[in-house]
Design an enzyme around this catalytic site. Structure first.
Site, short mmCIF file in Angstrom:
data_model
loop_
_atom_site.label_atom_id
_atom_site.label_comp_id
_atom_site.label_asym_id
_atom_site.label_seq_id
_atom_site.Cartn_x
_atom_site.Cartn_y
_atom_site.Cartn_z
N GLU A 199 0.84 -1.20 0.00
CA GLU A 199 0.00 0.00 0.00
C GLU A 199 0.88 1.25 0.00
O GLU A 199 1.85 1.33 0.76
CB GLU A 199 -0.91 0.01 1.23
CG GLU A 199 -1.78 1.25 1.35
CD GLU A 199 -2.73 1.18 2.54
OE1 GLU A 199 -3.09 0.04 2.95
OE2 GLU A 199 -3.10 2.23 3.07
N GLU A 244 -2.99 11.19 3.36
CA GLU A 244 -4.05 10.86 4.30
C GLU A 244 -4.24 12.04 5.26
O GLU A 244 -3.29 12.73 5.61
CB GLU A 244 -3.71 9.62 5.11
CG GLU A 244 -3.89 8.32 4.36
CD GLU A 244 -3.73 7.14 5.27
OE1 GLU A 244 -4.75 6.49 5.59
OE2 GLU A 244 -2.60 6.85 5.69
#
Length: 294
Positions: free
Chosen positions: A169, A174
Site C-alpha cells: 500500500e 491521508e
C-alpha cells in the site's frame, strides 16, 4: 486504507536508520535508509541523479473536465462492511460523486441508507502503473469538525490473491479531521504495517492550508526508492529506499499498483475522537491525477 493507530510512531529497526521528521517547509525529509547507494553501470541511468525525472513523459491522466466521471478511467467500490477499519460509511455507486467546473468532487453525506448513517464514495482507477512520477492535485474538505478520513492512495494489483498487507500500500495523502492542518504519508507491507505498529510513515506533516487550498501530493517511484512530496519534487517529506535484501515481505513495490480516492467516516483512526455530524456534507475536490514515466 488498512490503517493506523492514534499515535503514529516511528519504529526503529536494526536494518534501517531514520533522519529527523520533515514538514512542508523543512529542508530535510524523513529518510528510511535501507540500502547503500552505489553508482550504476555507465549504460544504466542513475535513478538517484538530480535530473532523473526531467524527461519523464505524461502517460496517463484524468483532468476531470466535462460533467461525467470517466467510466474508462474509474470504477466505484461499494459497501458498508467497515473496510477493515470499523468505518461507518456506506460507499455508493451514485449520488456521492460529481464532476463539474474542472474538478472531481467526492462527497460524504449524513444520510441513512443500507444500515449506515453516512454515505460516501470510493473510486479505483482501472489503469495500473509500475513506477513513475505520480501526482494528484486536491483540496481536503473544509474544516467543520471531527470524524472524516479522506485519502489518496494505491494498492498492489494482486490484492485479490495476496491480500493485505502482502499486496503493498502506498498512501499518497491521508488526513484525519480531528487533527487539522496536517497531512500523513505512509507505506505498508507484510514487514511494515500499522497492525504491527511498524508502518513506514512521515507522521503528521504540518500543512497550514490543507483545508483551504489545492496542493499537489506527489510520489517518485523507482525500483530503488519511493519518495513522497508536497507541491514540488524538491519538497520531499518521506524517502524510503529499497531494502538491501528485498523480498515480497519488505518490498512489494516492484509490480503494478492502482489508485484509490475516498472519504471514510469514523473508523479506527478517523473516528478516534468521534464524529461531528454537523460537518456534513464534506467535499474533497480533485483537480487532476497524472502519471509520468521515463
Amino acid at each position: 486504507m488498512m490503517k493506523h493507530t492514534l499515535s503514529v510512531a516511528f519504529i526503529a529497526f536494526s536494518f534501517f536508520m531514520a533522519s529527523c521528521q520533515g514538514s512542508s517547509d523543512s529542508d530535510e525529509p524523513i529518510n528510511r535508509n535501507l540500502e547503500e547507494t552505489n553508482l550504476p553501470p555507465e549504460d544504466i541511468e542513475d535513478v538517484f541523479a538530480s535530473n532523473y525525472w526531467d524527461d519523464a513523459e505524461l502517460v496517463w491522466s484524468d483532468e476531470f473536465d466535462g460533467t461525467d466521471l470517466s467510466q474508462e478511467n474509474w470504477k466505484l467500490e461499494t459497501g458498508n462492511h467497515g473496510w477493515g477499519n470499523n468505518e461507518l460509511q456506506n460507499y455508493l455507486d451514485e449520488g456521492n460523486v460529481e464532476v463539474s467546473d474542472g474538478t472531481l468532487k467526492i462527497i460524504a453525506k449524513k444520510e441513512s441508507l443500507g444500515g449506515s448513517n453516512f454515505t460516501s464514495a470510493r473510486l479505483n482507477s482501472k489503469k495500473e502503473f509500475k513506477y513513475g512520477k505520480l501526482e494528484i492535485r486536491a483540496k481536503i474538505p473544509d474544516y467543520k469538525g471531527k470524524g472524516i478520513w479522506p485519502a489518496l492512495w494505491m494498492l498492489g494489483n494482486d490484492i485479490s490473491t495476496a491480500g493485505w498487507p502482502a499486496c503493498g500500500e502506498i498512501d499518497i495523502m491521508e488526513y484525519v479531521s480531528y487533527s487539522p492542518n496536517e497531512v500523513h504519508f505512509s507505506l505498508h507491507s507484510t514487514a511494515n504495517n500499522h497492525v504491527k505498529g511498524t508502518q513506514i510513515t512521515s507522521g503528521p506533516v504540518p500543512l497550514e492550508t490543507i483545508e483551504e487550498e489545492f496542493h499537489i501530493y506527489g510520489v517518485l517511484w523507482t525500483d530503488r526508492y519511493i519518495k513522497f512530496y508536497i507541491d514540488t519534487e524538491d519538497n520531499v517529506q518521506l524517502n524510503f529506499l529499497r531494502p538491501t535484501v528485498p523480498s515480497a515481505e519488505n518490498w512489494p513495490f516492484s509490480k503494478p499498483f492502482y489508485f484509490l480516492m475516498n472519504i471514510a467516516v469514523g473508523g479506527n483512526w478517523g473516528g478516534v475522537e468521534g464524529v461531528d455530524e454537523s460537518l456534513f456534507p464534506a467535499v474533497m475536490e480533485v483537480d487532476y491525477v497524472r502519471v509520468y514515466q521515463k
